[in-house]
Design a protein around this motif. Sequence first.
Motif, PDB file in Angstrom:
ATOM      1  N   ASP A  46       0.826  -1.207   0.000  1.00  0.00           N
ATOM      2  CA  ASP A  46       0.000   0.000   0.000  1.00  0.00           C
ATOM      3  C   ASP A  46       0.861   1.258   0.000  1.00  0.00           C
ATOM      4  N   TYR A  47       0.239   2.351  -0.461  1.00  0.00           N
ATOM      5  CA  TYR A  47       0.873   3.671  -0.478  1.00  0.00           C
ATOM      6  C   TYR A  47      -0.197   4.708  -0.183  1.00  0.00           C
ATOM      7  N   ALA A  48       0.162   5.718   0.595  1.00  0.00           N
ATOM      8  CA  ALA A  48      -0.751   6.828   0.860  1.00  0.00           C
ATOM      9  C   ALA A  48       0.051   8.115   0.984  1.00  0.00           C
ATOM     10  N   MET A  49      -0.546   9.204   0.538  1.00  0.00           N
ATOM     11  CA  MET A  49       0.009  10.528   0.783  1.00  0.00           C
ATOM     12  C   MET A  49      -1.040  11.309   1.546  1.00  0.00           C
ATOM     13  N   ILE A  50      -0.654  11.794   2.716  1.00  0.00           N
ATOM     14  CA  ILE A  50      -1.613  12.435   3.609  1.00  0.00           C
ATOM     15  C   ILE A  50      -1.062  13.762   4.118  1.00  0.00           C
ATOM     16  N   PRO A  51      -1.932  14.634   4.614  1.00  0.00           N
ATOM     17  CA  PRO A  51      -1.459  15.909   5.162  1.00  0.00           C
ATOM     18  C   PRO A  51      -0.767  15.732   6.513  1.00  0.00           C
ATOM     19  N   ASP A  52      -0.024  16.755   6.891  1.00  0.00           N
ATOM     20  CA  ASP A  52       0.657  16.785   8.191  1.00  0.00           C
ATOM     21  C   ASP A  52      -0.367  17.123   9.275  1.00  0.00           C
ATOM     22  N   SER A  53      -1.130  16.138   9.683  1.00  0.00           N
ATOM     23  CA  SER A  53      -2.194  16.307  10.667  1.00  0.00           C
ATOM     24  C   SER A  53      -2.156  15.114  11.612  1.00  0.00           C
ATOM     25  N   ILE A  57      -2.655  11.240  10.500  1.00  0.00           N
ATOM     26  CA  ILE A  57      -1.491  10.349  10.585  1.00  0.00           C
ATOM     27  C   ILE A  57      -1.819   9.154  11.479  1.00  0.00           C
ATOM     28  N   VAL A  58      -2.362   9.424  12.657  1.00  0.00           N
ATOM     29  CA  VAL A  58      -2.704   8.352  13.607  1.00  0.00           C
ATOM     30  C   VAL A  58      -3.678   7.368  12.964  1.00  0.00           C
ATOM     31  N   ASP A  59      -4.758   7.886  12.378  1.00  0.00           N
ATOM     32  CA  ASP A  59      -5.757   7.004  11.761  1.00  0.00           C
ATOM     33  C   ASP A  59      -5.167   6.174  10.631  1.00  0.00           C
ATOM     34  N   THR A  60      -4.352   6.803   9.782  1.00  0.00           N
ATOM     35  CA  THR A  60      -3.779   6.099   8.627  1.00  0.00           C
ATOM     36  C   THR A  60      -2.823   5.003   9.074  1.00  0.00           C
ATOM     37  N   LEU A  61      -1.913   5.321   9.987  1.00  0.00           N
ATOM     38  CA  LEU A  61      -0.934   4.328  10.428  1.00  0.00           C
ATOM     39  C   LEU A  61      -1.608   3.177  11.167  1.00  0.00           C
ATOM     40  N   LYS A  62      -2.568   3.489  12.025  1.00  0.00           N
ATOM     41  CA  LYS A  62      -3.288   2.429  12.745  1.00  0.00           C
ATOM     42  C   LYS A  62      -4.041   1.526  11.774  1.00  0.00           C
ATOM     43  N   LYS A  63      -4.709   2.133  10.786  1.00  0.00           N
ATOM     44  CA  LYS A  63      -5.474   1.351   9.824  1.00  0.00           C
ATOM     45  C   LYS A  63      -4.567   0.395   9.063  1.00  0.00           C
ATOM     46  N   ILE A  64      -3.447   0.890   8.585  1.00  0.00           N
ATOM     47  CA  ILE A  64      -2.538   0.036   7.811  1.00  0.00           C
ATOM     48  C   ILE A  64      -1.966  -1.076   8.692  1.00  0.00           C
ATOM     49  N   ALA A  65      -1.531  -0.724   9.893  1.00  0.00           N
ATOM     50  CA  ALA A  65      -0.939  -1.727  10.782  1.00  0.00           C
ATOM     51  C   ALA A  65      -1.977  -2.739  11.267  1.00  0.00           C
ATOM     52  N   VAL A  86       4.735  17.005  12.663  1.00  0.00           N
ATOM     53  CA  VAL A  86       4.045  16.387  13.808  1.00  0.00           C
ATOM     54  C   VAL A  86       4.077  14.860  13.783  1.00  0.00           C
ATOM     55  N   THR A  87       4.847  14.284  12.871  1.00  0.00           N
ATOM     56  CA  THR A  87       4.891  12.822  12.783  1.00  0.00           C
ATOM     57  C   THR A  87       5.321  12.169  14.101  1.00  0.00           C
ATOM     58  N   PRO A  88       6.380  12.656  14.783  1.00  0.00           N
ATOM     59  CA  PRO A  88       6.772  11.999  16.049  1.00  0.00           C
ATOM     60  C   PRO A  88       5.663  12.046  17.110  1.00  0.00           C
ATOM     61  N   GLU A  89       4.934  13.138  17.164  1.00  0.00           N
ATOM     62  CA  GLU A  89       3.844  13.239  18.134  1.00  0.00           C
ATOM     63  C   GLU A  89       2.736  12.245  17.798  1.00  0.00           C
ATOM     64  N   ALA A  90       2.448  12.087  16.506  1.00  0.00           N
ATOM     65  CA  ALA A  90       1.441  11.108  16.088  1.00  0.00           C
ATOM     66  C   ALA A  90       1.902   9.691  16.418  1.00  0.00           C
ATOM     67  N   MET A  91       3.184   9.424  16.192  1.00  0.00           N
ATOM     68  CA  MET A  91       3.721   8.085  16.465  1.00  0.00           C
ATOM     69  C   MET A  91       3.497   7.665  17.913  1.00  0.00           C
ATOM     70  N   LEU A  92       3.584   8.608  18.829  1.00  0.00           N
ATOM     71  CA  LEU A  92       3.373   8.277  20.240  1.00  0.00           C
ATOM     72  C   LEU A  92       1.979   7.736  20.496  1.00  0.00           C
TER      73      LEU A  92
END
Length: 172
Positions: A46-53, A57-65, A86-92
């Motif tokens: 899969d591939y996705a391009m998403i905004p810095d939000s 980010i949280v929803d997309t990464l959780k959905k894929i994982a 804000v990627t590191p903050e989303a990763m948390l």
Amino acid sequence: MAGVDKGEFTFAVVTMSDKGSRGERVDTSGSHIKETLLEEGYTFEDYAMIPDSIPVIVDTLKKIADTQRVALLVTTGGTGVAPTDVTPEAMLQVIEKEVPGIAEYMRLESLKKTPHAALSRGKVGIRGTTLIVNLPGSLKAVRENLETILPILPHALEKIRGDEGDCGITPS
């Protein structure tokens, strides 16, 4: 790593870019990640391009994982110190277990090339059985960081999926 069929490992790429998500920028970094992992023998999922939000980010990464259960999820972008990074903050909010050694290793190797690597805040962690790796957004940094971690990915992915072999023993 001898004996590892990297084709067993699926991967996804997510690019965080406000301009890219609006169609105002071509995603060379995400494309490079995909091409490199395919050349290495991994299986694209899969591939996705998403905004810095953070919520996106949280929803997309959780959905894929959680639903696609890829072995490896590589992100690019949003790891610096700009207000929109804000990627590191989303990763948390996504990872269940942090793997700081991989992120530290990438920064260490990058610092040998540029002092700006000290500004990278990318994280690496595990959600379920998915290893999530944050790479910077620039193509140059993506190339350097990906090159750094490619040798350790198969071993990491095998361990995450439950391999009980000793880490210090090289398979024959």
